[in-house]
Design a protein around this motif. Sequence first.
Motif, PDB file in Angstrom:
ATOM      1  N   ALA A   1       0.805  -1.224   0.000  1.00  0.00           N
ATOM      2  CA  ALA A   1       0.000   0.000   0.000  1.00  0.00           C
ATOM      3  C   ALA A   1       0.840   1.277   0.000  1.00  0.00           C
ATOM      4  N   ASP A   2       1.878   1.351   0.883  1.00  0.00           N
ATOM      5  CA  ASP A   2       2.583   2.634   1.004  1.00  0.00           C
ATOM      6  C   ASP A   2       3.322   2.998  -0.287  1.00  0.00           C
ATOM      7  N   PHE A   3       3.989   2.021  -0.891  1.00  0.00           N
ATOM      8  CA  PHE A   3       4.716   2.332  -2.128  1.00  0.00           C
ATOM      9  C   PHE A   3       3.774   2.668  -3.275  1.00  0.00           C
ATOM     10  N   ASN A   4       2.632   1.994  -3.315  1.00  0.00           N
ATOM     11  CA  ASN A   4       1.683   2.316  -4.375  1.00  0.00           C
ATOM     12  C   ASN A   4       1.172   3.739  -4.257  1.00  0.00           C
ATOM     13  N   GLN A   5       0.984   4.161  -3.011  1.00  0.00           N
ATOM     14  CA  GLN A   5       0.511   5.524  -2.804  1.00  0.00           C
ATOM     15  C   GLN A   5       1.558   6.525  -3.316  1.00  0.00           C
ATOM     16  N   LEU A   6       2.818   6.229  -2.989  1.00  0.00           N
ATOM     17  CA  LEU A   6       3.918   7.086  -3.435  1.00  0.00           C
ATOM     18  C   LEU A   6       3.967   7.127  -4.967  1.00  0.00           C
ATOM     19  N   VAL A   7       3.868   5.941  -5.570  1.00  0.00           N
ATOM     20  CA  VAL A   7       3.911   5.839  -7.023  1.00  0.00           C
ATOM     21  C   VAL A   7       2.781   6.660  -7.642  1.00  0.00           C
ATOM     22  N   SER A   8       1.578   6.535  -7.065  1.00  0.00           N
ATOM     23  CA  SER A   8       0.440   7.282  -7.604  1.00  0.00           C
ATOM     24  C   SER A   8       0.678   8.781  -7.507  1.00  0.00           C
ATOM     25  N   LEU A   9       1.216   9.228  -6.355  1.00  0.00           N
ATOM     26  CA  LEU A   9       1.486  10.664  -6.204  1.00  0.00           C
ATOM     27  C   LEU A   9       2.481  11.112  -7.271  1.00  0.00           C
ATOM     28  N   GLY A  10       3.547  10.315  -7.466  1.00  0.00           N
ATOM     29  CA  GLY A  10       4.508  10.628  -8.513  1.00  0.00           C
ATOM     30  C   GLY A  10       3.836  10.685  -9.865  1.00  0.00           C
ATOM     31  N   GLY A  11       2.909   9.760 -10.091  1.00  0.00           N
ATOM     32  CA  GLY A  11       2.190   9.707 -11.364  1.00  0.00           C
ATOM     33  C   GLY A  11       1.386  10.971 -11.606  1.00  0.00           C
ATOM     34  N   PHE A  12       0.621  11.389 -10.577  1.00  0.00           N
ATOM     35  CA  PHE A  12      -0.177  12.606 -10.760  1.00  0.00           C
ATOM     36  C   PHE A  12       0.738  13.803 -11.029  1.00  0.00           C
ATOM     37  N   ALA A  13       1.846  13.875 -10.260  1.00  0.00           N
ATOM     38  CA  ALA A  13       2.763  15.004 -10.432  1.00  0.00           C
ATOM     39  C   ALA A  13       3.354  14.994 -11.836  1.00  0.00           C
ATOM     40  N   PHE A  14       3.743  13.818 -12.318  1.00  0.00           N
ATOM     41  CA  PHE A  14       4.320  13.744 -13.667  1.00  0.00           C
ATOM     42  C   PHE A  14       3.287  14.155 -14.700  1.00  0.00           C
ATOM     43  N   GLY A  15       2.050  13.666 -14.514  1.00  0.00           N
ATOM     44  CA  GLY A  15       0.985  14.003 -15.460  1.00  0.00           C
ATOM     45  C   GLY A  15       0.762  15.503 -15.526  1.00  0.00           C
ATOM     46  N   ILE A  16       0.666  16.142 -14.356  1.00  0.00           N
ATOM     47  CA  ILE A  16       0.415  17.587 -14.329  1.00  0.00           C
ATOM     48  C   ILE A  16       1.608  18.345 -14.920  1.00  0.00           C
ATOM     49  N   SER A  17       2.826  17.870 -14.630  1.00  0.00           N
ATOM     50  CA  SER A  17       4.017  18.565 -15.139  1.00  0.00           C
ATOM     51  C   SER A  17       4.014  18.647 -16.656  1.00  0.00           C
ATOM     52  N   GLN A  18       3.412  17.649 -17.300  1.00  0.00           N
ATOM     53  CA  GLN A  18       3.458  17.650 -18.757  1.00  0.00           C
ATOM     54  C   GLN A  18       2.600  18.763 -19.353  1.00  0.00           C
TER      55      GLN A  18
END
Lengths: 185, 373, 535
Positions: free
Chosen positions: C470-487
Amino acid sequence: MSDKTLVHKKNNQLIAKLVSVVMLMFLFGYALVPLYDVFCDITGINGRRFVQSTPQISGLNESRLINLQFTTSVAPDMPWKFSPMTKTIEVHPGENKVVKFSATNISPNTVVGQAIPSVSPGIASLYLNKVECFCFNRQELKAGEQVEMGLSFFISSDIPEDINTLTLSYTLFNVTAVNQNKQPI
Amino acid sequence: MYKIIITFALLVFSSIATAQSDYNLPLGVTDISQKVYNLHMTIFYVCIAIGLVVFGLMFFAMIKHRKSKGVKAAQFHESTLIEIIWTVIPFFILIALAVPATQTLIEMEDNSNADITIKITGSQWKWHYEYFDHDFGFYSLLSTSPEQIANTKEKGVNYLLEVDKPLVLPINKKVRFLVTADDVIHSWWVPAFAVKQDANPGFINEAWTRINEPGVYRGQCAELCGKDHGFMPIVVEVLPEKEYQQWLDSQLSSVLLAKEKEQQDLNSGMTMEEAMTLGEQVYLSLCAACHMPSGEGIPGAFPALKNSKIALGDVKKHIDIVVNGVEKSAMQAYGQQLSLKKLAAVITYERNAWGNNTGDLVQANDVQQPANK
Amino acid sequence: MSTLVKNNNKKADIDDFDHAHDEKPRGIMRWLLTTNHKDIGTLYLGFSLLMFFVGGAMAMVIRAELFQPGMQIVDPNFFNQMTTVHGLIMVFGAVMPAFVGLANWMVPLMIGAPDMALPRLNNWSFWILPAAFSVLIASLFMPGGGPNFGWTFYAPLSTTYAPDSTALFVFAVHIMGISSILGAINIIVTIMNLRAPGMSYMKMPMFVWTWFITAFLLIVAIPVLAAAVTMILTDKYFATSFFSAAGGGDPVLFQHIFWFFGHPEVYIMILPSFGIISTIIPAFSRKKLFGYSSMVYATASIALLSFVVWAHHMFTTGMPLAAELFFMYSTILIAVPTGVKVFNWVATMWRGAISFEVPMLFAIAFIILFTIGGFSGLMLGITPLDFQYHDTYFVVAHFHYVLVTGAIFSIMAGAYFWLPKWTGYMYDERLAKLHFWLSLISVNILFFPMHFLGLAGMPRRIPDYALQFADFNQLVSLGGFAFGISQLLFVVVVVKCVRGGAKAQEKPWDGAEGFEWELPSPVPYHTFSTPPKVK
């Protein structure tokens, strides 16, 4: 102007070559199907190489015993009971043996089945010779009908030393819908 | 800057060293899994070392050879000798890695001389285990409740990694797995054994393990197999040899009891209430995955039962479909998976739930196969 | 976009001596009917950016569902459709068209050709793409949903057990394939027949070389994919049994055919990147590319090797030992030419005069992160280890490092590098730097923890997971949203750059080399009607 037509000609020749590469590769994609079969026949890699053989008369090797296991699966859409009557036997290479499988149609309809063999380890299929097998033909059973089906086989005496257990599995598929003619596999 | 890089490298190293328990490959409980683990760590360190050298040089250049420092670019751009050196060195590193990898692989593929054979059959979305040397086998299904998955109940420790009936194996025996599938491709994977073997429909594959320590080991299906791919875990309970034998004996005798029970069920009927309760249980554990708990199915993929022709029409036809399945579809033949009583109950349930008020009460006797009559 | 058009026109009017060709329809018809390689390049790039966001939106759905254990947002069937269509769109809709777009823009400029060799075919090969993706995306709205069997569509999940919409999927893949093949033929003909006099093969810029080899990979690999999807079609709808054991077929055969296409496909998506990086690193190191000829040979050997490694995707399917050994050895052998490339780039930077403009930042990030993807690839190639890694998040991490921080970072690097040339304006360096750093940080938060998830035992393509993940998936998802918005920042930078900004010089990067930098910025609508002189 002549320069332009020259380029056009060169282009068209090149395009023709490239398009034929594309066509050839498309056909090659399809050719992979028989190629794979041939490759499997030679190497036995998918455990599927089966040809009808005549019974073995020589080459009996009584110094070796090979443990042969039989197992069956029934496709989920197949309303038959299907099981080996002997689960394991020990055979000498070169020895002719007959084992029986029992099949029962438990549905209220006539159903046609096709048993598909698979051997593990795959390479062992090269040494498993079938003289007579129910899997050579499609089987038709009426509602409630029960049969015993025979498999007559021998193991080649040149089977590699490191193979001492061999599993022969049959998966029974429902081919009622596609049963036009009885094809050997 | 160097300090930062070195601190970072140390951080990476130490985090990896301590990560062993949770976020690295498991060391596992077989000789093979330990070899695989050691190989994994070796190659990992080799990669780190190469990375440090290459990126070290690169960062050095980025720091020292900067235009802002007034550096003038050198002119060299070719050297056959250097090209040969950095072709040959990696080649030898690869050979050094390939040798232990080959040894381990040869060991992994040696399926001979097994003590026990287990046949594993994957189907959408459960595992079937058969003890080859005995006439005995069972299905193993996810036991996590739908409420936990839907977040309406608190999740248990083994959320999604628990089953109703685990595979039971002894320690110190060579166990050979014959792996196949009924419908689509599945993959049987237990990380602690380093065993992952695809289950291909119509084909049989082999794998083996020899477990050193008793315990409960968990894994999951590793090949996308449709909607509930994420919900078909594998649990293996490993017992000392003696306890394993006791377990096996008790299982074999209970199989006999179940057969007697079946005979009794044929003679004694269920009340509507009993049938509906039992039927709902069976329906939710097996049928609801496709036909949905509401009986509405998934349009275009799985047909609805609510208000359907099958559930409202001829009882015999309905029984036929549940017992014998439907050819060329995801509808399995449940005749061989469920007892007559459960079959009768679930059919009764389907004919009376969600407003399908046919009032039909199906009994074990009605379901009994034509062959047995 | 329309501003870009106007600017091009104005410039073209002034600079182009061949005014007769300059009459073109305005508005939408101009884009529909264009045969100009620059217009078509722009179309490809724009389409790819659009698809990048569509596929990215699907990734956001996936990461949102995986943010917490339990099912929250979508049902498992829709989740599978998202993973499938995300993969298909990113591979065939975002990465490949972006490279074709760059090739369209840059190959004629780099070899001194007036246009692509087959301009009308060029128009056609672009315009069938939007049709293909409309069909694919529309299939999601069919009853039963769109394709849900993974982008690798293994039989029999994609035949007997597939949704009704599978015919649309097959149709869409066919059109995408035809588009790629036509594009590849065009590029080969252009490179072989339209090089400026004096430009021998070994004088071609690296980007042209890598695309030349890629184009050959395309015409050899894509037809095999076409054959595979056709077999899927007939197996599902016309009762053939190529992949069904019941009729004597073999589901593993599908995987062989698919990966015979699929592995070259992987290199189709990375070789042009190598070309871009080999262009940018020398430019900002102000030093010639180290080992040009070894780069060419390395690229060619990677391409050749890509045809004999396919079964490393299938180690767990029950292959015999000899085959497992062969494919392990051939796979890890690819590390040698790939290593040569990385070493050459580092040697190019060595004792250069390096500056860090945004294209260079992306290129350096590419080298490091792509190499990390290469390391995990090496680990995956070791068969006994693959038994543990196969079909886990370790694999997901591996191919996203190679495709996102590899292919996509190189595309971004190329876009920043050539934007001044295309638009005539400099991009906003401050915003672009922000885009780079945000992307760099978020992409690693997104993909690096996936390695650990995979090692810890999380299978890929699952909509829900056990609590220890759970904890790593949450981190990964946060990274994902941040990467998506950065684009989104990238879009801002590009739009700003198209609309105006500081005027770009003919050669905005002092270390850059090639014909394209001898042309004015923006590039006139028609160029090299008379071939340039090779120095």
